[in-house]
Scaffold this motif. Structure first.
Motif, PDB file in Angstrom:
ATOM      1  N   MET A  80      43.545  65.846  46.068  1.00 21.36           N
ATOM      2  CA  MET A  80      44.730  65.000  46.282  1.00 21.36           C
ATOM      3  C   MET A  80      44.314  63.591  47.062  1.00 21.36           C
ATOM      4  O   MET A  80      45.002  62.637  46.887  1.00 21.36           O
ATOM      5  N   ASP A  81      43.503  63.788  47.923  1.00 16.96           N
ATOM      6  CA  ASP A  81      42.899  62.635  48.762  1.00 16.96           C
ATOM      7  C   ASP A  81      42.230  61.725  47.800  1.00 16.96           C
ATOM      8  O   ASP A  81      42.659  60.394  47.962  1.00 16.96           O
ATOM      9  N   THR A  82      41.469  62.151  46.929  1.00 18.95           N
ATOM     10  CA  THR A  82      40.802  61.334  45.768  1.00 18.95           C
ATOM     11  C   THR A  82      41.951  60.386  44.954  1.00 18.95           C
ATOM     12  O   THR A  82      41.835  59.083  44.595  1.00 18.95           O
ATOM     13  N   LEU A  83      42.940  61.176  44.687  1.00 18.57           N
ATOM     14  CA  LEU A  83      43.977  60.639  43.898  1.00 18.57           C
ATOM     15  C   LEU A  83      45.000  59.531  44.601  1.00 18.57           C
ATOM     16  O   LEU A  83      45.278  58.431  44.325  1.00 18.57           O
ATOM     17  N   LYS A  84      45.047  59.793  45.882  1.00 19.53           N
ATOM     18  CA  LYS A  84      45.653  58.646  46.738  1.00 19.53           C
ATOM     19  C   LYS A  84      45.027  57.616  47.009  1.00 19.53           C
ATOM     20  O   LYS A  84      45.320  56.523  47.130  1.00 19.53           O
ATOM     21  N   THR A  85      43.586  57.733  47.322  1.00 26.32           N
ATOM     22  CA  THR A  85      42.712  56.552  47.472  1.00 26.32           C
ATOM     23  C   THR A  85      42.677  55.535  46.207  1.00 26.32           C
ATOM     24  O   THR A  85      42.711  54.601  46.361  1.00 26.32           O
ATOM     25  N   TRP A  86      42.561  56.400  45.050  1.00 31.31           N
ATOM     26  CA  TRP A  86      42.596  55.577  43.863  1.00 31.31           C
ATOM     27  C   TRP A  86      44.201  54.678  43.611  1.00 31.31           C
ATOM     28  O   TRP A  86      44.004  53.631  43.112  1.00 31.31           O
ATOM     29  N   LEU A  87      45.182  55.590  43.905  1.00 34.69           N
ATOM     30  CA  LEU A  87      46.548  54.904  43.850  1.00 34.69           C
ATOM     31  C   LEU A  87      46.637  53.336  44.839  1.00 34.69           C
ATOM     32  O   LEU A  87      47.089  52.558  44.669  1.00 34.69           O
ATOM     33  N   ASN A  88      46.154  53.653  46.020  1.00 35.97           N
ATOM     34  CA  ASN A  88      45.738  52.604  47.060  1.00 35.97           C
ATOM     35  C   ASN A  88      44.595  51.497  46.667  1.00 35.97           C
ATOM     36  O   ASN A  88      44.633  50.478  47.307  1.00 35.97           O
ATOM     37  N   ASP A  89      44.019  51.797  45.752  1.00 36.97           N
ATOM     38  CA  ASP A  89      42.642  50.944  45.285  1.00 36.97           C
ATOM     39  C   ASP A  89      43.606  49.446  44.542  1.00 36.97           C
ATOM     40  O   ASP A  89      44.507  50.012  43.521  1.00 36.97           O
ATOM     41  N   GLU A  90      43.329  48.576  44.897  1.00 36.71           N
ATOM     42  CA  GLU A  90      44.007  47.444  44.159  1.00 36.71           C
ATOM     43  C   GLU A  90      43.530  47.023  42.867  1.00 36.71           C
ATOM     44  O   GLU A  90      44.314  46.545  41.967  1.00 36.71           O
ATOM     45  N   LYS A  91      42.327  47.647  42.422  1.00 33.40           N
ATOM     46  CA  LYS A  91      41.758  47.213  41.034  1.00 33.40           C
ATOM     47  C   LYS A  91      42.295  48.293  39.872  1.00 33.40           C
ATOM     48  O   LYS A  91      42.205  49.545  40.176  1.00 33.40           O
ATOM     49  N   ALA A  92      42.964  47.546  39.076  1.00 31.98           N
ATOM     50  CA  ALA A  92      43.400  48.558  37.674  1.00 31.98           C
ATOM     51  C   ALA A  92      43.057  47.697  36.615  1.00 31.98           C
ATOM     52  O   ALA A  92      43.367  46.786  36.354  1.00 31.98           O
ATOM     53  N   THR A  93      42.370  48.331  35.636  1.00 32.26           N
ATOM     54  CA  THR A  93      42.010  47.845  34.383  1.00 32.26           C
ATOM     55  C   THR A  93      42.845  48.064  33.406  1.00 32.26           C
ATOM     56  O   THR A  93      43.101  49.239  33.054  1.00 32.26           O
ATOM     57  N   ASN A  94      43.592  46.932  32.720  1.00 27.62           N
ATOM     58  CA  ASN A  94      44.519  47.453  31.591  1.00 27.62           C
ATOM     59  C   ASN A  94      43.737  46.960  30.296  1.00 27.62           C
ATOM     60  O   ASN A  94      43.442  45.699  30.103  1.00 27.62           O
ATOM     61  N   ASP A  95      43.273  47.922  29.626  1.00 27.58           N
ATOM     62  CA  ASP A  95      42.243  47.606  28.509  1.00 27.58           C
ATOM     63  C   ASP A  95      42.939  48.006  27.120  1.00 27.58           C
ATOM     64  O   ASP A  95      43.241  49.115  26.661  1.00 27.58           O
ATOM     65  N   LEU A  96      43.247  46.852  26.708  1.00 25.80           N
ATOM     66  CA  LEU A  96      43.941  46.774  24.962  1.00 25.80           C
ATOM     67  C   LEU A  96      43.044  46.247  24.114  1.00 25.80           C
ATOM     68  O   LEU A  96      42.570  45.659  24.235  1.00 25.80           O
ATOM     69  N   LYS A  97      43.185  47.142  22.836  1.00 27.92           N
ATOM     70  CA  LYS A  97      42.784  46.905  21.754  1.00 27.92           C
ATOM     71  C   LYS A  97      43.665  47.093  20.412  1.00 27.92           C
ATOM     72  O   LYS A  97      43.680  47.911  20.232  1.00 27.92           O
ATOM     73  N   TYR A  98      44.188  45.807  20.119  1.00 25.77           N
ATOM     74  CA  TYR A  98      45.054  45.934  19.006  1.00 25.77           C
ATOM     75  C   TYR A  98      44.337  45.435  17.921  1.00 25.77           C
ATOM     76  O   TYR A  98      43.900  44.255  17.703  1.00 25.77           O
ATOM     77  N   GLU A  99      43.972  46.443  16.925  1.00 27.89           N
ATOM     78  CA  GLU A  99      43.059  46.408  15.473  1.00 27.89           C
ATOM     79  C   GLU A  99      44.163  45.397  14.870  1.00 27.89           C
ATOM     80  O   GLU A  99      43.690  44.600  13.943  1.00 27.89           O
ATOM     81  N   THR A 100      45.309  45.471  14.800  1.00 27.47           N
ATOM     82  CA  THR A 100      46.529  44.808  14.262  1.00 27.47           C
ATOM     83  C   THR A 100      46.091  43.330  14.488  1.00 27.47           C
ATOM     84  O   THR A 100      46.353  42.464  13.440  1.00 27.47           O
ATOM     85  N   LEU A 101      46.021  42.730  15.778  1.00 30.65           N
ATOM     86  CA  LEU A 101      45.736  41.577  16.170  1.00 30.65           C
ATOM     87  C   LEU A 101      44.249  41.041  15.610  1.00 30.65           C
ATOM     88  O   LEU A 101      44.422  39.885  15.094  1.00 30.65           O
ATOM     89  N   LEU A 102      43.200  41.683  15.649  1.00 27.67           N
ATOM     90  CA  LEU A 102      42.120  41.464  14.774  1.00 27.67           C
ATOM     91  C   LEU A 102      42.508  40.997  13.651  1.00 27.67           C
ATOM     92  O   LEU A 102      41.742  40.019  12.982  1.00 27.67           O
ATOM     93  N   LYS A 103      43.279  41.811  12.619  1.00 28.00           N
ATOM     94  CA  LYS A 103      43.519  41.626  11.402  1.00 28.00           C
ATOM     95  C   LYS A 103      44.133  40.286  11.285  1.00 28.00           C
ATOM     96  O   LYS A 103      44.325  39.549  10.197  1.00 28.00           O
TER      97      LYS A 103
END
Lengths: 179, 179
Positions: A80-103
């Motif tokens: 639970m502490d680990t989960l809360k630490t992560w929620l309070n961590d400012e960095k968040a990676t939004n990783d998007l891979k659109y094969e449609t856009l590659l095409k």
DNA sequence: GTGCGATATATCACTTTGATATATATCATT
DNA sequence: AATGATATATATCAAAGTGATATATCGCAC
């Protein structure tokens, strides 16, 4: 916790709501959060094993009546502490891979009909998914008083907003391709 | 070509525009297509090696004057066919992993200020990226007569449409959290 | 009773990431 | 002309994740 293992946080988050088996975790990933996250058995089971060793989760006394194995996991105080630490961590990676856009980007080497077809395929899938998201939204609006549901609702709203944007793009893109 | 290696198609697509070194490929991935695709040296260099063995790309006679090594790759006829086959293949996987949304979904275990902060962080990044996308759009509109640029333009339009949807969601989400 | 789909755990080859190592080129500052 | 910083360039590796497959039981319809 492992240095760079996002699946750990997904598991901890789900276990913060209720006790679950690995199979249950996979089902929840494939339903509730599938619009913005994926996860496979091949990452879930090994992660559960290592998280147990690390004291983030523990096995709940299983009420196994028969011989069938079934391991129900429970989050610990450390988890639970680990989960809360992560929620309070400012960095968040939004990783998007659109094969449609590659095409789209590389579509120039083929006839424009190919690009048109690829937009149509994308649009069809988006329409189907959007219908489902709107169904979720309606059902959630009946139970929005409960805290957990508000957080679920936020993610559904996100899905609807972006999927509607996809459809607007499909229309514009199609128009551009056809001159 | 390897069964499930998307990086191969990215490399072939980029090489269909012009001859490039592995380093050039990485630069293009990090600039032109970074809004919808990522790729690291750790996948690019091994892929180039195997694609050369498979006859999809070949080394161009390098005009190395000094001792510095530099390998310029060129797409082959087989490589071009592989690229076209992929463009005509109906299946396209759009793989999205929004850590921000995970933090929304599991935000219930912490104070609402934590969720608010996470929305603010996301919004700030989106505003910056959107500014860049609009700058690309303006520049592209000056050269839209050329085929290749139309395809680039389509992906930029996609980015703008979705990033504006993100901002609308931020506003709605913030309002919901604050009651 | 037998066939089928759902439940349940586990493993593996392959792909990708993110970091690190190594070395040269270019350019501004001292 | 020496120094240091940044860009160019290739290569490798541990760790994380995917998608497929293996194995086995349960529950239910026919």
């Amino acid at each position: 916790m492992a240095k760079d293992r996002k699946i750990d946080l997904v598991i901890l988050g789900l276990l913060s709501h209720e006790d679950l088996t690995g199979y249950d975790i996979k089902k929840q990933i494939d339903s509730a959060i599938s619009f913005f996250w994926k996860g496979s058995f091949g990452s879930i089971y090994p992660a559960l094993g290592e998280m147990e060793k690390g004291g983030l989760v523990k096995r709940r006394k299983s009420g196994n009546t028969g011989g069938r194995e079934k391991i129900i996991y429970q989050i610990t105080k450390t988890g639970m502490d680990t989960l809360k630490t992560w929620l309070n961590d400012e960095k968040a990676t939004n990783d998007l891979k659109y094969e449609t856009l590659l095409k789209m980007y590389f579509g120039g080497v083929e006839d424009r009909n190919v690009t048109i077809r690829n937009i149509e395929i994308f649009e069809k899938q988006v329409r189907e998914d959007l219908k489902l998201l709107k169904f979720y939204k309606e059902n959630l609006e009946k139970v929005l008083d409960q805290e957990t549901h508000v957080h679920y609702y936020l993610t559904v709203l996100f899905g609807i907003e972006t999927y509607e944007a996809y459809l607007r793009w499909c229309k514009k893109a199609m128009k551009m391709i056809l001159q």
